[in-house]
Scaffold this motif. Structure first.
Motif, short mmCIF file in Angstrom:
data_model
loop_
_atom_site.label_atom_id
_atom_site.label_comp_id
_atom_site.label_asym_id
_atom_site.label_seq_id
_atom_site.Cartn_x
_atom_site.Cartn_y
_atom_site.Cartn_z
N SER A 1 3.65 -1.58 3.99
CA SER A 1 3.69 -0.17 3.63
C SER A 1 4.58 0.00 2.40
CB SER A 1 4.25 0.67 4.78
OG SER A 1 4.41 2.02 4.37
N GLY A 2 4.14 0.84 1.47
CA GLY A 2 4.98 1.19 0.34
C GLY A 2 5.67 2.51 0.54
N ASN A 3 5.54 3.08 1.73
CA ASN A 3 6.16 4.37 2.07
C ASN A 3 6.95 4.19 3.35
OD1 ASN A 3 3.40 4.91 0.66
ND2 ASN A 3 4.57 6.77 0.32
N ASP A 4 8.23 4.51 3.31
CA ASP A 4 9.07 4.34 4.50
C ASP A 4 8.61 5.21 5.67
OD1 ASP A 4 11.42 2.50 3.83
OD2 ASP A 4 11.42 3.84 2.11
N ASP B 1 0.85 -1.19 0.00
CA ASP B 1 0.00 0.00 0.00
C ASP B 1 0.88 1.24 0.00
OD1 ASP B 1 -1.99 1.91 0.34
OD2 ASP B 1 -1.96 1.71 2.53
N ALA B 2 0.98 1.88 -1.15
CA ALA B 2 1.79 3.08 -1.29
C ALA B 2 0.91 4.31 -1.53
CB ALA B 2 2.80 2.93 -2.41
N THR B 3 -0.26 4.33 -0.87
CA THR B 3 -1.12 5.51 -0.97
C THR B 3 -0.57 6.66 -0.14
OG1 THR B 3 -2.49 4.80 0.90
CG2 THR B 3 -3.16 4.06 -1.31
N GLY B 4 0.24 6.35 0.89
CA GLY B 4 0.75 7.39 1.78
C GLY B 4 -0.27 7.90 2.76
N ASP B 5 -1.43 7.27 2.81
CA ASP B 5 -2.53 7.69 3.68
C ASP B 5 -2.61 6.71 4.85
OD1 ASP B 5 -5.03 8.13 4.89
OD2 ASP B 5 -5.98 8.72 2.98
N VAL B 6 -2.13 7.15 6.02
CA VAL B 6 -2.06 6.25 7.18
C VAL B 6 -3.45 5.83 7.63
CG1 VAL B 6 -1.35 6.06 9.59
CG2 VAL B 6 0.18 7.11 7.92
N ALA B 7 -4.41 6.76 7.63
CA ALA B 7 -5.77 6.42 8.06
C ALA B 7 -6.37 5.38 7.13
CB ALA B 7 -6.64 7.67 8.10
N ARG B 8 -6.19 5.58 5.84
CA ARG B 8 -6.72 4.62 4.87
C ARG B 8 -6.01 3.27 5.02
NH1 ARG B 8 -6.70 5.34 -1.75
NH2 ARG B 8 -7.16 3.16 -2.22
N GLY B 9 -4.70 3.31 5.20
CA GLY B 9 -3.94 2.08 5.39
C GLY B 9 -4.37 1.33 6.64
N LEU C 1 6.35 2.44 10.18
CA LEU C 1 6.24 2.14 11.60
C LEU C 1 4.80 2.29 12.06
CD1 LEU C 1 7.38 1.44 14.34
CD2 LEU C 1 8.15 3.82 14.59
N ALA C 2 4.13 3.33 11.60
CA ALA C 2 2.73 3.54 12.00
C ALA C 2 1.86 2.37 11.55
CB ALA C 2 2.20 4.84 11.39
N LEU C 3 2.07 1.88 10.34
CA LEU C 3 1.24 0.78 9.86
C LEU C 3 1.60 -0.54 10.54
CD1 LEU C 3 0.81 1.57 6.06
CD2 LEU C 3 -0.72 2.07 7.97
N MET C 4 2.87 -0.73 10.92
CA MET C 4 3.20 -1.93 11.69
C MET C 4 2.55 -1.89 13.06
SD MET C 4 7.09 -3.12 10.74
CE MET C 4 7.79 -1.48 10.57
N ALA C 5 2.42 -0.70 13.64
CA ALA C 5 1.72 -0.57 14.91
C ALA C 5 0.26 -0.96 14.78
CB ALA C 5 1.84 0.85 15.44
N MET C 6 -0.28 -0.81 13.57
CA MET C 6 -1.67 -1.17 13.31
C MET C 6 -1.83 -2.62 12.86
SD MET C 6 -3.25 1.52 14.17
CE MET C 6 -4.87 0.98 13.66
#
Length: 305
Positions: A199-202, A169-177, A206-211
């Motif tokens: 995540s497709g965005n570095d 997911d490289a949308t860059g949108d944390v809420a959407r991810g 970390l935020a998406l791994m937390a989710m």
């Protein structure tokens, strides 16, 4: 029936650059050295001939050679995911079939670009690939480059297709991810199928791994593979304080590796480190001189200089 994988690859998966000589020819020896570096640094997988690997400017024969070389040199030491996406379904199937024939572990298939398919077109495209080739497919949604944007509902439909095993997911949108992760994990409870989410965005990894995501398909890992591997390992183990500390050292790289179009800055940093030539192919141009101090500062922050 397409092959399923029992559990997704987890951690830092590098979207590796394609080293080139000064004349633009592929530098396969430099690529092999980069692969060796990733093996010892703890990178979880090599993603070869993705966007960072300049897939738009390598020809079909070069594309195939890069996949074959990577699989052969990896020699089972590290997983290999072959970039096989195309905006022609027939071409994407052909590339995936080749990747399967030479022993790749999975394919990364990008949302078709330029021709702007409908959501039903996206579903049919990826389903056709999964049904045609017995190789696990990781979807790749990057609307900033493809224009077409795969909706969450389409991703959920595709997650039920045998052989489709994950998404970048490289949308860059944390809420959407985060919402995508939640909905995919709910789907898993009913199906029993474990779906890899990356995540497709570095900067949002970390935020998406937390989710609850499984890691990142990373540009930053090209230049700081051990740090990225360490950050992911800590996050996946639930040590978010430790992961944040590592990520803080990487954050300038997360941003500044995109001061110009990827992979121009990443290749410049690798050249500065003596790892490979900074050469890219047109229409990519050399890094603008004004960004050299910016990247050097990011390198110093991560103790790469």
């Amino acid at each position: 029936m397409p092959t399923e994988i029992s559990s997704p690859i987890q951690g830092s998966l590098v979207a590796i650059v394609t080293p080139m000589h000064a004349d633009g020819a592929l530098d396969l020896e430099a690529l092999k050295k980069l692969i060796d570096w990733h093996v010892v640094s703890g990178t979880a997988a090599i993603v070869i001939v993705g966007t960072t690997g300049e897939s738009p400017t390598v020809d079909v024969d070069e594309h195939a050679l890069l996949i074959k070389t990577t699989v052969e040199h990896a020699a089972g030491r590290i997983k290999v995911i072959a970039g096989t996406g195309a905006n022609s379904t027939k071409e994407a199937i052909s590339l995936a079939a080749y990747a399967k024939s030479v022993g790749a572990d999975a394919s990364l298939s990008v949302v078709p670009y330029y021709n702007k398919p409908t959501q039903e077109g996206l579903y049919q495209h990826f389903r056709a690939i999964a049904e045609a080739v017995d190789l696990p497919v990781i979807l790749y949604n990057v609307p900033g480059r493809t224009v077409a944007d795969m909706a969450t509902a389409t991703t959920l439909r595709l997650a039920e297709v045998p052989g489709i095993v994950g998404i970048k997911d490289a949308t860059g949108d944390v809420a959407r991810g985060s919402d995508l992760i939640r909905r995919l994990r709910l789907l898993e409870k009913g199906s029993g199928k474990r779906f890899g989410i990356y995540s497709g965005n570095d900067d949002s990894a970390l935020a998406l791994m937390a989710m609850g995501s499984d890691g990142v398909i990373s540009v930053t890992a090209n230049v700081a593979p051990k740090l990225m591997a360490d950050m992911c390992r800590l996050a996946l183990a639930g040590d978010f304080a430790g992961a944040r500390a590592v990520n803080d050292t990487l954050m300038p790289l997360h941003f500044d590796l995109f001061v110009e179009a990827n992979p121009i800055p990443a290749k410049w940093v690798l050249a500065r480190m003596g790892r490979c030539n900074a050469k890219t192919r047109l229409p990519m141009t050399p890094l603008s001189a004004r960004f050299e101090p910016v990247l050097e500062a990011a390198m110093r922050h991560a103790a790469l200089l």
